[in-house]
Design an enzyme around this catalytic site. Structure first.
Site, PDB file in Angstrom:
ATOM      1  N   HIS A   1     -19.779  23.238 -15.309  1.00 49.46           N
ATOM      2  CA  HIS A   1     -19.353  22.175 -16.234  1.00 49.46           C
ATOM      3  C   HIS A   1     -18.123  21.501 -15.617  1.00 49.46           C
ATOM      4  O   HIS A   1     -17.014  22.018 -15.718  1.00 49.46           O
ATOM      5  CB  HIS A   1     -19.026  22.846 -17.580  1.00 49.46           C
ATOM      6  CG  HIS A   1     -18.467  21.980 -18.641  1.00 49.46           C
ATOM      7  ND1 HIS A   1     -19.191  21.649 -19.788  1.00 49.46           N
ATOM      8  CD2 HIS A   1     -17.257  21.391 -18.813  1.00 49.46           C
ATOM      9  CE1 HIS A   1     -18.446  20.909 -20.590  1.00 49.46           C
ATOM     10  NE2 HIS A   1     -17.258  20.740 -20.028  1.00 49.46           N
TER      11      HIS A   1
ATOM     12  N   HIS B   1     -15.519  18.449 -15.084  1.00 51.21           N
ATOM     13  CA  HIS B   1     -14.882  17.156 -15.378  1.00 51.21           C
ATOM     14  C   HIS B   1     -14.540  16.539 -14.017  1.00 51.21           C
ATOM     15  O   HIS B   1     -14.357  17.245 -13.027  1.00 51.21           O
ATOM     16  CB  HIS B   1     -13.666  17.374 -16.276  1.00 51.21           C
ATOM     17  CG  HIS B   1     -14.073  17.753 -17.685  1.00 51.21           C
ATOM     18  ND1 HIS B   1     -14.111  16.841 -18.710  1.00 51.21           N
ATOM     19  CD2 HIS B   1     -14.512  18.925 -18.203  1.00 51.21           C
ATOM     20  CE1 HIS B   1     -14.545  17.441 -19.819  1.00 51.21           C
ATOM     21  NE2 HIS B   1     -14.793  18.713 -19.532  1.00 51.21           N
TER      22      HIS B   1
ATOM     23  N   ARG C   1     -20.743  15.510 -27.795  1.00 47.48           N
ATOM     24  CA  ARG C   1     -19.646  16.402 -28.209  1.00 47.48           C
ATOM     25  C   ARG C   1     -18.442  16.249 -27.277  1.00 47.48           C
ATOM     26  O   ARG C   1     -17.426  15.680 -27.653  1.00 47.48           O
ATOM     27  CB  ARG C   1     -20.162  17.858 -28.248  1.00 47.48           C
ATOM     28  CG  ARG C   1     -19.228  18.846 -28.938  1.00 47.48           C
ATOM     29  CD  ARG C   1     -18.068  19.323 -28.102  1.00 47.48           C
ATOM     30  NE  ARG C   1     -18.467  19.992 -26.858  1.00 47.48           N
ATOM     31  CZ  ARG C   1     -17.606  20.317 -25.895  1.00 47.48           C
ATOM     32  NH1 ARG C   1     -16.311  20.033 -26.015  1.00 47.48           N
ATOM     33  NH2 ARG C   1     -18.023  20.886 -24.769  1.00 47.48           N
ATOM     34  N   ASP C   2     -18.565  16.701 -26.034  1.00 49.56           N
ATOM     35  CA  ASP C   2     -17.417  16.663 -25.114  1.00 49.56           C
ATOM     36  C   ASP C   2     -17.026  15.204 -24.852  1.00 49.56           C
ATOM     37  O   ASP C   2     -15.844  14.881 -24.730  1.00 49.56           O
ATOM     38  CB  ASP C   2     -17.800  17.361 -23.795  1.00 49.56           C
ATOM     39  CG  ASP C   2     -16.600  17.862 -23.008  1.00 49.56           C
ATOM     40  OD1 ASP C   2     -15.486  17.400 -23.287  1.00 49.56           O
ATOM     41  OD2 ASP C   2     -16.778  18.704 -22.119  1.00 49.56           O
TER      42      ASP C   2
ATOM     43  N   ASN D   1     -16.580  14.136 -18.082  1.00 46.37           N
ATOM     44  CA  ASN D   1     -17.460  15.019 -17.309  1.00 46.37           C
ATOM     45  C   ASN D   1     -18.143  14.196 -16.230  1.00 46.37           C
ATOM     46  O   ASN D   1     -18.206  12.969 -16.311  1.00 46.37           O
ATOM     47  CB  ASN D   1     -18.571  15.579 -18.208  1.00 46.37           C
ATOM     48  CG  ASN D   1     -18.035  16.542 -19.241  1.00 46.37           C
ATOM     49  OD1 ASN D   1     -17.509  16.132 -20.265  1.00 46.37           O
ATOM     50  ND2 ASN D   1     -18.162  17.823 -18.972  1.00 46.37           N
TER      51      ASN D   1
ATOM     52  N   CYS E   1     -10.782  16.493 -23.041  1.00 48.62           N
ATOM     53  CA  CYS E   1     -10.320  17.272 -24.187  1.00 48.62           C
ATOM     54  C   CYS E   1      -8.927  16.770 -24.543  1.00 48.62           C
ATOM     55  O   CYS E   1      -8.039  16.736 -23.691  1.00 48.62           O
ATOM     56  CB  CYS E   1     -10.280  18.756 -23.824  1.00 48.62           C
ATOM     57  SG  CYS E   1      -9.582  19.756 -25.132  1.00 48.62           S
TER      58      CYS E   1
HETATM   59  P1  HMG Z   1      -5.518  26.440 -36.936  1.00 41.41           P
HETATM   60  O1  HMG Z   1      -4.794  25.229 -37.479  1.00 41.41           O
HETATM   61  O2  HMG Z   1      -4.705  27.501 -36.314  1.00 41.41           O
HETATM   62  O3  HMG Z   1      -6.503  27.102 -38.012  1.00 41.41           O
HETATM   63  O4  HMG Z   1      -6.607  25.902 -35.909  1.00 41.41           O
HETATM   64  P2  HMG Z   1      -6.337  27.599 -39.477  1.00 41.41           P
HETATM   65  O5  HMG Z   1      -7.277  28.736 -39.626  1.00 41.41           O
HETATM   66  O6  HMG Z   1      -4.884  27.811 -39.804  1.00 41.41           O
HETATM   67  O7  HMG Z   1      -6.900  26.381 -40.344  1.00 41.41           O
HETATM   68  C1  HMG Z   1      -6.203  25.151 -40.467  1.00 41.41           C
HETATM   69  C2  HMG Z   1      -7.047  24.220 -41.299  1.00 41.41           C
HETATM   70  O8  HMG Z   1      -8.241  23.884 -40.603  1.00 41.41           O
HETATM   71  C3  HMG Z   1      -7.506  24.844 -42.620  1.00 41.41           C
HETATM   72  O9  HMG Z   1      -7.622  23.790 -43.565  1.00 41.41           O
HETATM   73  C4  HMG Z   1      -8.871  25.376 -42.295  1.00 41.41           C
HETATM   74  O10 HMG Z   1      -9.710  25.501 -43.420  1.00 41.41           O
HETATM   75  C5  HMG Z   1      -9.391  24.308 -41.368  1.00 41.41           C
HETATM   76  P3  HMG Z   1      -6.557  23.599 -44.751  1.00 41.41           P
HETATM   77  O11 HMG Z   1      -6.568  24.904 -45.505  1.00 41.41           O
HETATM   78  O12 HMG Z   1      -5.232  23.327 -44.063  1.00 41.41           O
HETATM   79  O13 HMG Z   1      -7.082  22.427 -45.528  1.00 41.41           O
HETATM   80  N1  HMG Z   1     -10.399  24.814 -40.452  1.00 41.41           N
HETATM   81  C6  HMG Z   1     -11.619  24.289 -40.293  1.00 41.41           C
HETATM   82  N2  HMG Z   1     -12.219  23.235 -40.878  1.00 41.41           N
HETATM   83  C7  HMG Z   1     -13.486  22.966 -40.503  1.00 41.41           C
HETATM   84  N3  HMG Z   1     -14.150  23.672 -39.579  1.00 41.41           N
HETATM   85  C8  HMG Z   1     -13.569  24.723 -38.972  1.00 41.41           C
HETATM   86  C9  HMG Z   1     -12.247  25.064 -39.318  1.00 41.41           C
HETATM   87  N4  HMG Z   1     -11.404  26.024 -38.929  1.00 41.41           N
HETATM   88  C10 HMG Z   1     -10.282  25.862 -39.615  1.00 41.41           C
HETATM   89  N5  HMG Z   1     -14.244  25.413 -38.044  1.00 41.41           N
HETATM   90  C11 HMG Z   1      -8.718  26.067 -34.789  1.00 41.41           C
HETATM   91  C12 HMG Z   1      -7.439  26.788 -35.183  1.00 41.41           C
HETATM   92  C13 HMG Z   1      -9.417  26.930 -33.758  1.00 41.41           C
HETATM   93  C14 HMG Z   1      -9.584  25.911 -36.032  1.00 41.41           C
HETATM   94  C15 HMG Z   1      -8.350  24.676 -34.205  1.00 41.41           C
HETATM   95  O14 HMG Z   1      -7.386  24.858 -33.214  1.00 41.41           O
HETATM   96  C16 HMG Z   1      -9.533  23.963 -33.633  1.00 41.41           C
HETATM   97  O15 HMG Z   1     -10.416  23.544 -34.367  1.00 41.41           O
HETATM   98  N6  HMG Z   1      -9.532  23.771 -32.299  1.00 41.41           N
HETATM   99  C17 HMG Z   1     -10.655  23.130 -31.615  1.00 41.41           C
HETATM  100  C18 HMG Z   1     -10.140  22.153 -30.605  1.00 41.41           C
HETATM  101  C19 HMG Z   1     -11.315  21.537 -29.898  1.00 41.41           C
HETATM  102  O16 HMG Z   1     -12.335  21.250 -30.481  1.00 41.41           O
HETATM  103  N7  HMG Z   1     -11.140  21.300 -28.574  1.00 41.41           N
HETATM  104  C20 HMG Z   1     -12.191  20.725 -27.765  1.00 41.41           C
HETATM  105  C21 HMG Z   1     -13.347  21.637 -27.561  1.00 41.41           C
HETATM  106  S1  HMG Z   1     -13.114  22.787 -26.245  1.00 41.41           S
HETATM  107  C22 HMG Z   1     -13.494  21.863 -24.814  1.00 41.41           C
HETATM  108  O17 HMG Z   1     -13.646  20.675 -24.876  1.00 41.41           O
HETATM  109  C23 HMG Z   1     -13.677  22.609 -23.509  1.00 41.41           C
HETATM  110  C24 HMG Z   1     -15.153  22.667 -23.058  1.00 41.41           C
HETATM  111  O18 HMG Z   1     -15.713  21.379 -22.957  1.00 41.41           O
HETATM  112  C25 HMG Z   1     -15.254  23.376 -21.703  1.00 41.41           C
HETATM  113  C26 HMG Z   1     -14.277  22.823 -20.660  1.00 41.41           C
HETATM  114  O19 HMG Z   1     -14.356  21.609 -20.347  1.00 41.41           O
HETATM  115  O20 HMG Z   1     -13.464  23.611 -20.210  1.00 41.41           O
HETATM  116  C27 HMG Z   1     -15.985  23.470 -24.069  1.00 41.41           C
HETATM  117 MG    MG Z   2     -15.495  20.059 -21.224  1.00 42.46          MG
END
Ligand code: HMG
Ligand code: MG
Length: 323
Positions: free
Chosen positions: A229, A231, A35-36, A271, A262
């Site tokens: 966690h 990086h 995933r990450d 990481n 990310c």
């Molecule tokens: P948004 O654009 O504000 O959301 O994104 P929305 O509600 O307006 O939806 C936009 C479109 O996305 C729509 O589709 C939704 O249906 C679809 P459309 O109508 O335009 O065709 N949609 C989805 N589709 C599938 N699955 C879903 C989903 N949600 C909406 N779950 C949102 C807001 C939160 C969804 C977006 O910003 C997002 O997905 N962000 C995730 C980013 C991400 O994955 N970042 C990396 C993970 S975090 C990380 O790595 C940190 C960590 O490792 C810890 C650390 O290191 O600190 C965990």
């Molecule tokens: Mg991370």
């Protein structure tokens, strides 16, 4: 670092699913590479490669693998094959295959394919919250509340793990004060997260900033509710993990071959690599249940598929010796 009191504590808290040497302390590793690690890869990795990669990881003795995320594919196209990957992997009963979800839509998709453990992610800083999830921290916390409420209404006894990002520094807002992390952790634990993983998203932490953060957190909760966690952008990950071990933390997230980052966190690299972590932990006399040789094979496999050298020092040092 792992004294007698700690050993007794570990024996009490260690997961009993695998056979262990009862004289050795146990550190649980959460493998986040699929995933990450892969979420940051610019070129699409075919679902079959991801499945083979995860199947190899399942054979290493790891007990927790975060296999994909159910986020918006517009935001992270690499995870757009989440359903295919989750349904095709071989699932061993001894392994928890968790998935990351950002909202109720993601939760429902994950549950529909049989996910039993989900991870939610909270960002207390405005800058990264907006870039990563298009909302303020408060709105993000509300989304997490909605996810947990929906989980409860589904009544399927799902496990939920919490992440906090930017625990010592935010790519947009700079240094983060420990109190902000402690209050975020309190929020996640009160919601029912069984564990909170402390994410140094851009790897800026040092022994002193990580220590200050942990000391404040340990006024709120016990160390066995926490995971670390790191990086490894600045090469501080292993030192920061040792600092967390010194404070009683016994769960560490890592990514085989040092994959990761990310796309919405400027400057975030991989990481800490799982191979380097396992080598260090075994050297400290801890047990992980992980077979380092099989892990090195899995790391080599994914590096070849990504067509890039491994970021694991241990993999570089040992691959030719083992294979
Ligand atoms: P948004 O654009 O504000 O959301 O994104 P929305 O509600 O307006 O939806 C936009 C479109 O996305 C729509 O589709 C939704 O249906 C679809 P459309 O109508 O335009 O065709 N949609 C989805 N589709 C599938 N699955 C879903 C989903 N949600 C909406 N779950 C949102 C807001 C939160 C969804 C977006 O910003 C997002 O997905 N962000 C995730 C980013 C991400 O994955 N970042 C990396 C993970 S975090 C990380 O790595 C940190 C960590 O490792 C810890 C650390 O290191 O600190 C965990
Ligand atoms: Mg991370």
């Amino acid at each position: 670092m792992l004294g007698n009191t700690t050993r007794t504590f570990l024996l009490r808290t260690a997961n009993s699913q695998i056979k262990r040497d009862l004289h050795k302390p146990f550190v649980r590793i959460i493998e986040v590479g699929p995933r990450d690690g892969l979420q940051n890869e610019p070129v699409h990795v075919p679902a079959d490669v991801k499945v083979e990669f995860i199947n190899k990881l399942s054979e290493t003795g790891l007990q927790n693998i975060e296999v994909t995320s159910f986020v918006s594919p517009k935001w992270i196209p690499q995870m757009g094959d989440n359903i295919e990957v989750f349904t095709k992997i071989n699932k061993k009963p001894s392994v928890s295959y968790s998935v990351l979800v950002p909202n109720v839509k993601g939760l429902e998709a994950a549950v529909s394919v049989g996910a039993k453990e989900i991870a939610v992610f909270a960002t207390p800083t405005e800058g990264f919250s907006r870039k990563n999830t298009n909302c303020s921290p408060e709105e993000g916390f509300n989304r997490i509340r909605e996810i947990v409420d929906r989980m409860k209404s589904l009544g399927q006894n799902l496990k939920v793990r919490g992440y906090i990002s930017c625990v010592v520094g935010c790519p947009y807002d700079g240094y983060v004060k420990p109190k902000l992390i402690t209050s975020t952790c309190e929020f996640l634990l009160n919601l029912g997260c069984y564990e909170v993983s402390l994410g140094d998203t851009i790897g800026v932490g040092t022994k002193s900033t990580v220590e200050a953060m942990l000391k404040d957190l340990l006024k709120l909760t016990v160390a066995d509710k926490l995971a670390i966690h790191c990086h490894d952008t600045y090469g501080q990950a292993l030192v920061n993990i040792c600092t967390a071990l010194d404070h009683g933390v016994r769960v560490v997230d890592s990514s085989v071959s040092g994959l990761g980052g990310c796309p919405y966190a400027v400057g975030a690299t991989g990481n800490v690599s799982t191979e380097d972590l396992v080598y260090m932990l075994h050297g400290l006399g801890a047990e992980t249940g992980v077979d380092l040789k099989k892990l090195i094979d899995a790391g080599h496999f994914i590096s070849e598929k990504l067509n890039k050298p491994t970021d694991s020092r241990v993999n570089k040092a040992l691959y030719k010796k083992y294979f």
